[in-house]
Scaffold this motif. Structure first.
Motif, PDB file in Angstrom:
ATOM      1  N   ILE A  84    -115.500   2.263   0.623  1.00  0.00           N
ATOM      2  CA  ILE A  84    -114.534   2.420  -0.584  1.00  0.00           C
ATOM      3  C   ILE A  84    -113.353   1.345  -0.137  1.00  0.00           C
ATOM      4  CG2 ILE A  84    -112.344   3.698  -1.446  1.00  0.00           C
ATOM      5  CD1 ILE A  84    -115.342   4.785  -2.140  1.00  0.00           C
ATOM      6  N   GLU A  85    -113.149   0.222  -1.233  1.00  0.00           N
ATOM      7  CA  GLU A  85    -112.425  -0.802  -1.199  1.00  0.00           C
ATOM      8  C   GLU A  85    -111.177  -0.597  -1.940  1.00  0.00           C
ATOM      9  OE1 GLU A  85    -115.460  -3.873   0.868  1.00  0.00           O
ATOM     10  OE2 GLU A  85    -114.525  -4.234  -1.197  1.00  0.00           O
ATOM     11  N   TYR A  86    -111.338   0.015  -3.153  1.00  0.00           N
ATOM     12  CA  TYR A  86    -110.105   0.325  -4.069  1.00  0.00           C
ATOM     13  C   TYR A  86    -110.085   1.632  -4.446  1.00  0.00           C
ATOM     14  CZ  TYR A  86    -113.439  -0.066  -8.034  1.00  0.00           C
ATOM     15  OH  TYR A  86    -114.235  -0.091  -8.749  1.00  0.00           O
TER      16      TYR A  86
ATOM     17  N   LEU B  40    -104.000  10.327   3.343  1.00  0.00           N
ATOM     18  CA  LEU B  40    -104.198   9.349   4.422  1.00  0.00           C
ATOM     19  C   LEU B  40    -104.904   8.106   3.800  1.00  0.00           C
ATOM     20  CD1 LEU B  40    -105.431  11.321   7.270  1.00  0.00           C
ATOM     21  CD2 LEU B  40    -103.503  10.097   7.333  1.00  0.00           C
ATOM     22  N   ARG B  41    -104.351   6.849   3.883  1.00  0.00           N
ATOM     23  CA  ARG B  41    -105.034   5.812   3.233  1.00  0.00           C
ATOM     24  C   ARG B  41    -106.007   5.179   4.283  1.00  0.00           C
ATOM     25  NH1 ARG B  41    -102.227   3.346  -0.804  1.00  0.00           N
ATOM     26  NH2 ARG B  41    -104.217   2.511  -1.161  1.00  0.00           N
ATOM     27  N   THR B  42    -107.181   5.294   3.705  1.00  0.00           N
ATOM     28  CA  THR B  42    -108.314   4.585   4.766  1.00  0.00           C
ATOM     29  C   THR B  42    -109.208   3.724   3.867  1.00  0.00           C
ATOM     30  OG1 THR B  42    -109.606   6.442   4.385  1.00  0.00           O
ATOM     31  CG2 THR B  42    -108.459   6.237   6.598  1.00  0.00           C
ATOM     32  N   LEU B  43    -108.671   2.300   3.398  1.00  0.00           N
ATOM     33  CA  LEU B  43    -109.723   1.532   2.617  1.00  0.00           C
ATOM     34  C   LEU B  43    -110.183   0.648   3.733  1.00  0.00           C
ATOM     35  CD1 LEU B  43    -107.448   0.808  -0.585  1.00  0.00           C
ATOM     36  CD2 LEU B  43    -109.273   2.388  -0.461  1.00  0.00           C
ATOM     37  N   THR B  44    -111.278   0.243   3.187  1.00  0.00           N
ATOM     38  CA  THR B  44    -111.969  -0.731   4.029  1.00  0.00           C
ATOM     39  C   THR B  44    -111.659  -2.049   3.535  1.00  0.00           C
ATOM     40  OG1 THR B  44    -113.974   0.742   4.119  1.00  0.00           O
ATOM     41  CG2 THR B  44    -114.446  -1.495   4.703  1.00  0.00           C
ATOM     42  N   ARG B  45    -111.445  -3.007   4.425  1.00  0.00           N
ATOM     43  CA  ARG B  45    -110.893  -4.273   3.565  1.00  0.00           C
ATOM     44  C   ARG B  45    -112.002  -5.379   4.075  1.00  0.00           C
ATOM     45  NH1 ARG B  45    -106.536  -1.878   3.842  1.00  0.00           N
ATOM     46  NH2 ARG B  45    -104.929  -2.046   1.998  1.00  0.00           N
ATOM     47  N   SER B  46    -112.646  -5.972   3.075  1.00  0.00           N
ATOM     48  CA  SER B  46    -113.823  -6.952   3.310  1.00  0.00           C
ATOM     49  C   SER B  46    -113.080  -8.363   3.317  1.00  0.00           C
ATOM     50  CB  SER B  46    -114.932  -6.724   2.434  1.00  0.00           C
ATOM     51  OG  SER B  46    -114.492  -7.076   1.136  1.00  0.00           O
ATOM     52  N   GLY B  47    -112.100  -8.352   2.611  1.00  0.00           N
ATOM     53  CA  GLY B  47    -111.342  -9.883   2.282  1.00  0.00           C
ATOM     54  C   GLY B  47    -112.136 -10.804   1.284  1.00  0.00           C
ATOM     55  N   VAL B  48    -113.221 -10.262   0.690  1.00  0.00           N
ATOM     56  CA  VAL B  48    -113.927 -10.995  -0.174  1.00  0.00           C
ATOM     57  C   VAL B  48    -113.847 -10.362  -1.740  1.00  0.00           C
ATOM     58  CG1 VAL B  48    -116.266 -11.945  -0.976  1.00  0.00           C
ATOM     59  CG2 VAL B  48    -115.713 -11.210   1.505  1.00  0.00           C
ATOM     60  N   PHE B  49    -113.325 -11.157  -2.592  1.00  0.00           N
ATOM     61  CA  PHE B  49    -113.443 -10.644  -4.043  1.00  0.00           C
ATOM     62  C   PHE B  49    -114.677 -10.486  -4.785  1.00  0.00           C
ATOM     63  CE2 PHE B  49    -112.627 -11.082  -8.465  1.00  0.00           C
ATOM     64  CZ  PHE B  49    -111.598 -10.385  -8.816  1.00  0.00           C
ATOM     65  N   ALA B  51    -113.094  -6.628  -4.867  1.00  0.00           N
ATOM     66  CA  ALA B  51    -113.307  -5.146  -4.147  1.00  0.00           C
ATOM     67  C   ALA B  51    -114.315  -4.392  -4.666  1.00  0.00           C
ATOM     68  CB  ALA B  51    -111.905  -4.572  -4.227  1.00  0.00           C
ATOM     69  N   ILE B  52    -115.150  -3.898  -3.873  1.00  0.00           N
ATOM     70  CA  ILE B  52    -115.978  -2.963  -4.234  1.00  0.00           C
ATOM     71  C   ILE B  52    -115.953  -1.558  -3.785  1.00  0.00           C
ATOM     72  CG2 ILE B  52    -117.586  -4.736  -5.063  1.00  0.00           C
ATOM     73  CD1 ILE B  52    -119.182  -3.197  -2.127  1.00  0.00           C
ATOM     74  N   ILE B  63    -122.572   0.521  -7.304  1.00  0.00           N
ATOM     75  CA  ILE B  63    -121.492  -0.425  -6.988  1.00  0.00           C
ATOM     76  C   ILE B  63    -120.547  -0.456  -8.030  1.00  0.00           C
ATOM     77  CG2 ILE B  63    -121.156  -2.917  -6.117  1.00  0.00           C
ATOM     78  CD1 ILE B  63    -124.222  -2.831  -5.366  1.00  0.00           C
ATOM     79  N   ARG B  64    -119.311  -0.394  -7.950  1.00  0.00           N
ATOM     80  CA  ARG B  64    -118.356  -0.582  -8.797  1.00  0.00           C
ATOM     81  C   ARG B  64    -117.408  -1.597  -8.357  1.00  0.00           C
ATOM     82  NH1 ARG B  64    -119.461   4.701  -9.080  1.00  0.00           N
ATOM     83  NH2 ARG B  64    -120.376   5.489 -10.944  1.00  0.00           N
ATOM     84  N   ALA B  65    -116.873  -2.257  -9.343  1.00  0.00           N
ATOM     85  CA  ALA B  65    -115.841  -3.371  -9.047  1.00  0.00           C
ATOM     86  C   ALA B  65    -115.170  -3.538 -10.332  1.00  0.00           C
ATOM     87  CB  ALA B  65    -116.500  -4.706  -8.725  1.00  0.00           C
ATOM     88  N   GLU B  66    -113.693  -3.869 -10.102  1.00  0.00           N
ATOM     89  CA  GLU B  66    -112.618  -3.909 -11.046  1.00  0.00           C
ATOM     90  C   GLU B  66    -112.569  -5.202 -11.572  1.00  0.00           C
ATOM     91  OE1 GLU B  66    -109.044  -2.159  -9.730  1.00  0.00           O
ATOM     92  OE2 GLU B  66    -109.549  -0.358 -10.718  1.00  0.00           O
ATOM     93  N   LEU B  67    -113.219  -5.734 -12.722  1.00  0.00           N
ATOM     94  CA  LEU B  67    -113.260  -7.178 -12.905  1.00  0.00           C
ATOM     95  C   LEU B  67    -112.586  -7.018 -14.643  1.00  0.00           C
ATOM     96  CD1 LEU B  67    -116.662  -8.100 -11.866  1.00  0.00           C
ATOM     97  CD2 LEU B  67    -114.618  -8.764 -10.802  1.00  0.00           C
ATOM     98  N   PRO B  68    -111.426  -7.061 -14.773  1.00  0.00           N
ATOM     99  CA  PRO B  68    -110.766  -7.116 -15.934  1.00  0.00           C
ATOM    100  C   PRO B  68    -110.793  -8.554 -16.706  1.00  0.00           C
ATOM    101  CG  PRO B  68    -109.059  -7.101 -14.438  1.00  0.00           C
ATOM    102  CD  PRO B  68    -110.230  -6.848 -13.569  1.00  0.00           C
TER     103      PRO B  68
END
Lengths: 135, 153
Positions: A84-86, B40-49, B51-52, B63-68
Motif C-alpha cells: 500500500i503506497e497511497y 497508524l500511518r504505515t505507507l510503503t514508499r518506493s520513490g517511483v512514480f 504510487a501503487i 494493481i491500482r494507481a492514481e493517474l489523473p
C-alpha cells in the motif's frame, strides 16, 4: 513542449489538517490545483482521481470557493493488501476569490479524474464619466 | 534461496525481503488499530512514480494507481511471467494565450515502473482499465499459483 518529457517524481498526497473537527471518519487530502486567469474568466484545474461526477460538491459564497470531492472505496471486500503506497479519502480545498464571479455561469467538468472549473468574471459596468459643471 | 528451501520457508518472489516485512508491519499495525482504535500511518514508499496499491484475492492481483489526466493512449502496460511494467506520460495541455497563472501544482512528465508480483501470473489475461483517473490492472494468477481446495476424505 520540451518540459513535458521530464520524468515525473513521486509526490506524497497532502493530508489536510482540518481546522474544525470532522463529523465523519475518513482521510482528507488537498488536491493539486492549477489556477489561471484570462481576461474573461478564472479557470481552476484540480486533480481528483477516483471521484465520480455525482460526488463533486462546489460551493461559492462570500467569495469563498469550497471544493469537496468524495471518493468511494473501490476495493472489493475480499481483497487482501500486499503493498500500500497511497490512501484514498475526500479531497477538500478552499479558495478566497478576489474577483467578482458571475455565479450563474459557473461551469464544472470532470474528465479522467481532473476537475475543470470555469469561473466567469462579472462584466464590469462601464465607468461613467462625471463631468463637473461650472456655473 | 537454498536457505529458504532447506528450512521449508516459502520463497519470496519480491526483490527485497523488506517488502514482505512491510506487509507484516502493516498487519501488526492493523491489529493495534483494531485494539486501540487509533490510526497508524504505515505507507510503503518506493520513490517511483506512480504510487501503487497492490492487493490480491484468490484468483487475481490488483494493481491500482492514481493517474489523473492521463489518457489511455499515453499508457503502455506490459506483462511478463512475474512482473507488470507500466510506462506512460502525463500531458497537461497549455493554457490559452494571455492566461496568467496563479498556481501551478500539477505536473506533467514521463513515468515508468515495474511491479514484481509475489507469484507467477497469467500474462496473456492481464486486463487494464482507466476510469476517473484511476488505473486498475487486473492480473490473473497462474493456474499453479492459485490456492487449491483440498478435500479431506
Amino acid at each position: 513542449m520540451a518540459e513535458t518529457t521530464k520524468a515525473l517524481k513521486i509526490k506524497d498526497k497532502q493530508e489536510l489538517a482540518p481546522s474544525a473537527e470532522q463529523t465523519r471518519e475518513g482521510l482528507v487530502f488537498t488536491p493539486d490545483v492549477d489556477i489561471f486567469e484570462t481576461e474573461k474568466e478564472i479557470v481552476l484545474l484540480a486533480d481528483v482521481p477516483g471521484v465520480k461526477p455525482e460526488n463533486v460538491n462546489i460551493d461559492l459564497r462570500d467569495n469563498i470557493l469550497t471544493l469537496s470531492c468524495e471518493v468511494e472505496p473501490f476495493e472489493n471486500a475480499e481483497e487482501e493488501d500486499i503493498l500500500i503506497e497511497y490512501e484514498t479519502g475526500t479531497f477538500y480545498r478552499q479558495f478566497t476569490l478576489s474577483e467578482v464571479i458571475d455565479q450563474s455561469r459557473i461551469d464544472a467538468k470532470l474528465k479522467d479524474g481532473v476537475l475543470r472549473l470555469t469561473l466567469p468574471k462579472v462584466e464590469e459596468a462601464t465607468p461613467r464619466k462625471i463631468t463637473v459643471k461650472t456655473e | 534461496m537454498i536457505y529458504g528451501r532447506m528450512y521449508g520457508l516459502p520463497r519470496w518472489r519480491f526483490k527485497s525481503p523488506f517488502e514482505e516485512l512491510d506487509r507484516m508491519r502493516r498487519q501488526m499495525d492493523q491489529l493495534f488499530e483494531d485494539l486501540s482504535g487509533t490510526r497508524l500511518r504505515t505507507l510503503t514508499r518506493s520513490g517511483v512514480f506512480p504510487a501503487i496499491n497492490l492487493t490480491e484475492d484468490k484468483n487475481n492481483f490488483y494493481i491500482r494507481a492514481e493517474l489523473p489526466g492521463v489518457q489511455s493512449e499515453d499508457l503502455d502496460i506490459e506483462a511478463t511471467a512475474t512482473a507488470v511494467a507500466i510506462t506512460g506520460e502525463r500531458k497537461i495541455p497549455a493554457a490559452e494565450e494571455g492566461a496568467r497563472y496563479h498556481r501551478r501544482e500539477r505536473e506533467a512528465g514521463r513515468f515508468s515502473r515495474i511491479i514484481n508480483l509475489p507469484s507467477e501470473i497469467n500474462a496473456d489475461q492481464v486486463k487494464a482499465s482507466l476510469s476517473n483517473g484511476i488505473l486498475t490492472v487486473v492480473v490473473p494468477k497462474a493456474e499453479k499459483a492459485k490456492p487449491r481446495q483440498i478435500t479431506v476424505k
